[in-house]
Structure formats: structure tokens, C-alpha cells
Design an enzyme around this catalytic site. Structure first.
Site: not given
Ligand code: GLA
Length: 656
Positions: A153, A306
Site C-alpha cells: 500500500e 486483502e
Molecule cells: C491494509 C494493510 C494491512 C492491514 C490492513 C488492515 O490493507 O495492507 O497490512 O493493515 O490494512 O485492514
């Protein structure tokens, strides 16, 4: 270029972020047993492992990862291996404080959280390259490796001194001369003219409104610097791995800091992290929007990197997913083109900042409802895999969206802070989604000829090339609907004469755009057909334009609210939701665009992927759906025809 297909080999990838460094080694064996039990075939490893892999500068500890990679391989579980560069170990900031970013007030972002790195820091980039090089050399040929995941991210900004120097280099490349920069930024205003490159800074804390050109370029620069970091690591891992191993980095949905159209061109697989709020009545539509956007960036199958099996921990109040919702939203992603359904994270943490964020294996363990539902999803994805993977979702409608226009249109000196680009995209997407019309997203300069209808919720800044594109799209037979604030500015955020590009005005049937009349939060603008919110305009129509709706009462009484000029439409306000839906559905029907299925109940979403028809019940009440012909439900194995019953949050995946 490898795609997702090489990683999936006919399976839907199913699994999640795996952070085994948080657990004793005995747990790893238990994890593999449970993964096999749940049909997990992929884990993302090493996202936050830098301190474990390089406990002191230059030292390497790969032993634990060797054992894990082998263990997972023996268990038949593929590895999406991450470069650990999003969270540097404390020693890096301690030894090299210049690797830490600064905010616009000059405050340092210290270690102790994550993402405390400056994209512009040469030292950070050197250490990141070194650990990436060694990781890739060691595991690039490992049989468990299915994909590379770069960083995590990407989302940091930096207003510090090294970033300032890089910003100046970036501007020199973009403009060549200071004269060109002064012209693009309009520095004649407020005595801002630059006489030497050294005077140019990132838009740091200032007394009053900042120069919009400077702010816009800083956003472009930030996206480009982060992309440079990504590309540098991508090129390293590519050198060490077979050509079929794809590379990705995970996007955040509609994240303002990255021009994701540009980024997607540098990825083999486009992946996204998606966390709709289970309590949001439009959570499913938010998911659909992000999925449509990601599929469009990927131009085909994409990866849900995710999602949460239950609650997240970063909202004010974090709700679990009611029974069935995780399955429904997972299958919604598959319907909309995902070939991978993954989670953050595999096993819920017991310590650290995210210990109350759900995992596939919850604190309640394998008996917990969350894990039981995960097992069901794993089994169902395995059943669908051979029929869905690699197949496409075809749409007749494109929604235009561009980061540069968003950035330019969100400057603090605009006429109404109520006008918010993501909210407008959402309103228009929602109207089409509720009308059961399937949508792609597209960049204003993309080839649009394949679409019957193109809608433009809010493209405030359009380049000349984008305007040419829209004109030739309509000339070629396409139908175009533009919302207010389309084509107001050029690529430098310079307002076009007349308040909108002249060729666009001619296309849309606008003779004179006298004034913009933004509306207050609770204000509405009445028309003879609907109520408008957010915005209204004082427009004279061109002679041959037809006025499709007229403002009633107030200053704009009798003036056009909606204009039509042949196949080009202009909507000068935001019609209330049901009215926008009716307007767009009518225009779509005239353009020959059909809903995915006729007669669908409101709470049911239908999506066609390849030759499959997905029916998704977003309601808690069971519902019947009329489906023509006889079909095979891949989830139940039953032959169905006529009426298909969907239970609470129920799904049917129908094959011809
Ligand atoms: C993001 C991050 C993860 C985690 C999630 C929690 O997507 O990539 O490492 O912190 O948020 O929702």
C-alpha cells in the site's frame, strides 16, 4: 508479460497475508494443517519482515524463511513473497534519520508505526534494494514462489529537504525552464515568480491558500517517486525469477496518492485491498465500484489481495460481518473478475496494533464461525475455479475517472468544498449499479470506441487529447453524458476560456456558461423533472440543443438544468439518486445498453462473467429471481430454471 493466469494455474487463489514471525514455530505446522483444511492455496509472506530478515544493518537471517518456504511448499501452498520495504527496522531511522519523511509542517514521521520511509531518500532506496536483491536471489527460483508482492500500500508523502531536491529535479524534467514552470503554475499571481530553481519547494505549510499548480505537481511527483521505488524493486525481483512469475503491489481503493492508471501499466497483476463497512447499506455497491475500477485497470482478471473475514480495527466502531456476508462479498469479487480472493490476515494477531483486526483464523480458533465460513468459501471457490479463471466481464458502459483531474479539482480555493470527486463517482456508479447496468472505468484518453455509453461524473481538468477523444467518440456514434464541472481546466489547472472548453461546449449544446451556482449542504435546486443537489448552473443553450429539464423557481428559473445535443448530454446539477438512476437508465436504453437481467429485485445484483451468470442477494430476506431457460448452479450442482431462490445473502452461479 506474465498475468495472473500463470500464478493461478486454473485455481482461484485463496488465502491471505501470513505473518508467521508473530508466532512460535510449532504454530506454523498447525497453520499449514488449517490452511489445507480450508482450501487455502496461497499466502502472502514477508510483508513486514524486514527487521527479522535484517536484524542489524547488512546482516541477514533467512533460516526461518527457508524453513517456512519449504514447509508451505510441502503443504501445497504457494507463496506470494513480499519485499519487506514498507516498514523499515528501527535501526535504519536511528542510523539515518534522513530516511524518515516529514509532513508539510516539518514534523518527522518516526518509526514505531509503519511506512516511515521517504520515497526520495537515496539511503532508504539503497537499503531497500539490497534486502530485495538478497531476498530475490535466494527465493526467486523456489518452487513455492508464485508471485512477487512489492512493498505494501504505497501511500507516503514527504515534504522534507531531500524530497524538495527530488521535486526540483522532477520539475526540471517536466518543464525544462523556470519560465515554463512559472507559466504552468501561474506565478504572476501573488508575486510568486521563481528566479532560481533553489527557491522552489514542496508546498509546505503556508499562511494562506497555496499555489494550486504547485500542489498539483507535488501530487504528480509523489505518485511518480513512489512508482520509481516500486519499479526499482520490481526490476530486481524480475532479474532473479523465471519469466512466468508475476509482480504486483496492492492498491488501496480510490487512493488519492497514486495515479493507478499509470501504475497498473507497470504491474503484471493488478491487486487491491477492499474493506467495505459491513454496516454500510451501500457496502456492496462500494465493493462493486472498486472491483469495476480494478478490473478496468487490469484489463482482465485481477487479484483481491486483502479483505477482512470479520471486523477491521480502524473505524470508530468496528462491526463483524454477519453470517454469510464474507461469502457473498467474496463471490461478488469473483463475479466481477477476481481470480484471487485473499485476506488480511491468516491468523489474527495477539499483540501489536492490529490484534483486534479479524483474521481467517480468529481468536476463537478453528471452531470459530469465521473459520468455518472460510472453509466453506475455500471449498466453493475450488468448485468454481475451472469455470471462472481467466474469463472476462464485458461492459457497454464506461465511467471516466482520472487522478490528475481529481487532484486539480480538489484544490482548497474551489467554489464548493461540498463537491467531492469520489462522492460524485460513487453517485453515478450507484445509479448505474442500481439500474443493473454493468460498468467499466476508463481514463479520458483511453480508446472508448468499444462502449455504447460513456459517462463523465466529474472530469474537471481535461487535456486537449482527452477532449479530442470525447469528440471523436461521439462523432463515431457513441453516447456521452457529462456531469457539471467537465473540462473546466487544462492539464495545468488553467481555466479554459468560457469556463469550459469551447469544443466541449459546442458538443454539449452550451452557448454561454454565465455562472456556477453551488448549493449549500441542505439546499436543493428544483427542476420540472427532479430535484438537484450540490450544484446548479446559469447556462444559455445553443440554438440546436434540446432542453431536457428546466430549473424552476429561484435565480435560475426557466434556465436549462439538463441539455441534450444529439448523442451528447450535459447535466448541470446532481439529480437526486432515483432521478439520476432514471435519467441514466433511459439514456442507456436509447443507446442500446441492456440491464444484466430484466425484472431483478432491488436487493439482487446480477453479473455476467464469461458464460456464467452470478446472482447475488444483498438482502437479509430470501428472494426469488426469474431466470430464463434452464441452467446449472455450480454451487449446489442443481439444475434450475424459471425461478431461482436466493436465501439471506444467497448466491447462485449459473452456467448455461
Ligand atoms: C491494509 C494493510 C494491512 C492491514 C490492513 C488492515 O490493507 O495492507 O497490512 O493493515 O490494512 O485492514
Amino acid at each position: 508479460m506474465p498475468g495472473l493466469g500463470d500464478a493461478t494455474r486454473g485455481r482461484v487463489l485463496f488465502g491471505g497475508d501470513y505473518n508467521p514471525e508473530q508466532w512460535p514455530e510449532e504454530t506454523w505446522h498447525e497453520d499449514v494443517r488449517l490452511m489445507k483444511d480450508a482450501g487455502v492455496n496461497s499466502v502472502t509472506l514477508g510483508v513486514f519482515s524486514w527487521a527479522k530478515l535484517e536484524p542489524r544493518p547488512g546482516e541477514r537471517d533467512f533460516g526461518w524463511l527457508d524453513r517456512l518456504m519449504d514447509l508451505l511448499h510441502e503443504g501445497g501452498i504457494g507463496v506470494v513473497l513480499a519485499t519487506p520495504t514498507s516498514s523499515p527496522p528501527p535501526w535504519l531511522g536511528h542510523l539515518h534519520p534522513e530516511t524518515l519523511p516529514r509532513d508539510e509542517d516539518g514534523r518527522v514521521e518516526w518509526w514505531g508505526g509503519r511506512q516511515h520511509f521517504s520515497h526520495s531518500s537515496a539511503v532508504y532506496r539503497r537499503y531497500a534494494a539490497a534486502i530485495t536483491e538478497d531476498l530475490a536471489a535466494r527465493y526467486g527460483g523456489h518452487p513455492a514462489l508464485t508471485m512477487w508482492h512489492i512493498n505494501n500500500e504505497y501511500c507516503t508523502y514527504d515534504w522534507g529537504d531531500e524530497a524538495a531536491a527530488r521535486f526540483r529535479d522532477w520539475l526540471r524534467t517536466r518543464y525544462g525552464t523556470l519560465d515554463a514552470l512559472n507559466s504552468a503554475w501561474g506565478t504572476a499571481f501573488w508575486s510568486q515568480g521563481y528566479g532560481a530553481w533553489e527557491e522552489v519547494l514542496p508546498p509546505r505549510h503556508a499562511h494562506y491558500l497555496k499555489n494550486p499548480g504547485q500542489v498539483l505537481d507535488f501530487k504528480r511527483f509523489t505518485s511518480d517517486m513512489l512508482l520509481e521505488c516500486y519499479v526499482a524493486e520490481r526490476d530486481i525481483v524480475r532479474r532473479h525469477s523465471p519469466a512466468h512469475i508475476p509482480v504486483t503491489t496492492n492498491f488501496m481503493p480510490l487512493w488519492a496518492g497514486q495515479d493507478a492508471w499509470r501504475w497498473a501499466e507497470e504491474e503484471d497483476v493488478v491487486s487491491v485491498d477492499l474493506y467495505p463497512d459491513p454496516r454500510d447499506p451501500f457496502g456492496a455497491q462500494h465493493g462493486a465500484l472498486v472491483q469495476d475500477m480494478t478490473r478496468s485497470q487490469a484489463r482482465g482478471p485481477w487479484m483481491l489481495m486483502e479483505q477482512a473475514a470479520g471486523p477491521v480495527n480502524w473505524r470508530g466502531v468496528n462491526h463483524p460481518k454477519p453470517r454469510g456476508l464474507n461469502r457473498l462479498w467474496s463471490l461478488q469479487a469473483v463475479a466481477r473478475g477476481a481470480d484471487a480472493v485473499c485476506y488480511f490476515q491468516w491468523r489474527q494477531s495477539r499483540q501489536g496494533a492490529e490484534k483486534f483486526h479479524s483474521g481467517m483464523v480468529p481468536h476463537a480458533g478453528e471452531e470459530g464461525r469465521t473459520f468455518q465460513e472460510i472453509k466453506q468459501i475455500g471449498a466453493e471457490l475450488a468448485r468454481l475455479a475451472h469455470r471462472v479463471t481467466g474469463s472476462h466481464v464485458d461492459c457497454d458502459i464506461a465511467i471516466l475517472h482520472d487522478w490528475h483531474s481529481w487532484w486539480a479539482g480538489s484544490h482548497e480555493g474551489r467554489l464548493s468544498t461540498e463537491v467531492d470527486h469520489p462522492q460524485l463517482l460513487t453517485a453515478w456508479h450507484r445509479a448505474l449499479w442500481q439500474a443493473h447496468l454493468a460498468t467499466d472505468f476508463a481514463h479520458p484518453e483511453h480508446d472508448l470506441t468499444a462502449y455504447k455509453l460513456v459517462v463523465v461524473p466529474h472530469s474537471y481538468a481535461l487535456t486537449d487529447a482527452a477532449i479530442d477523444n470525447l469528440l471523436s467518440y461521439v462523432r463515431g456514434g457513441g453516447t456521452l453524458v457529462c456531469g457539471f464541472l467537465t473540462g473546466v481546466a487544462d492539464q495545468d489547472d488553467r481555466v479554459r476560456p468560457g469556463g469550459m472548453d469551447a469544443r466541449l461546449r459546442a458538443l454539449l449544446g452550451i452557448r454561454t456558461l454565465h455562472e456556477w451556482w453551488p448549493l449549500d449542504e441542505d439546499e436543493t435546486a428544483e427542476t420540472d423533472r427532479f430535484r438537484g443537489i450540490l450544484w446548479s448552473e446559469e447556462i444559455d443553450p445553443a440554438e440546436d440543443a434540446s432542453v431536457e429539464a428546466v430549473y424552476k423557481g429561484g435565480e435560475l428559473d426557466g434556465l436549462p438544468a439538463v441539455l441534450r445535443n444529439g448523442r451528447a448530454w450535459y447535466v448541470s446539477t446532481l439529480p437526486e439518486p432515483h432521478a439520476l438512476r432514471a435519467l441514466l437508465a433511459g439514456i442507456a436504453a436509447e443507446a442500446g445498453v441492456r440491464p444484466v437481467l430484466d425484472g431483478l429485485p432491488d436487493q439482487v445484483e446480477a453479473v455476467r462473467r464469461g458464460d456464467l451468470l452470478f446472482l447475488l442477494n444483498h438482502g437479509r430476506e430470501a428472494v426469488a429471481v426469474e431466470v430464463p431457460g434452464s441452467r446449472h448452479d455450480l454451487l449446489t450442482g442443481a439444475q434450475v430454471g424459471g425461478e431461482v431462490m436466493l436465501g439471506r445473502y444467497g448466491v447462485a452461479v449459473l452456467a448455461p
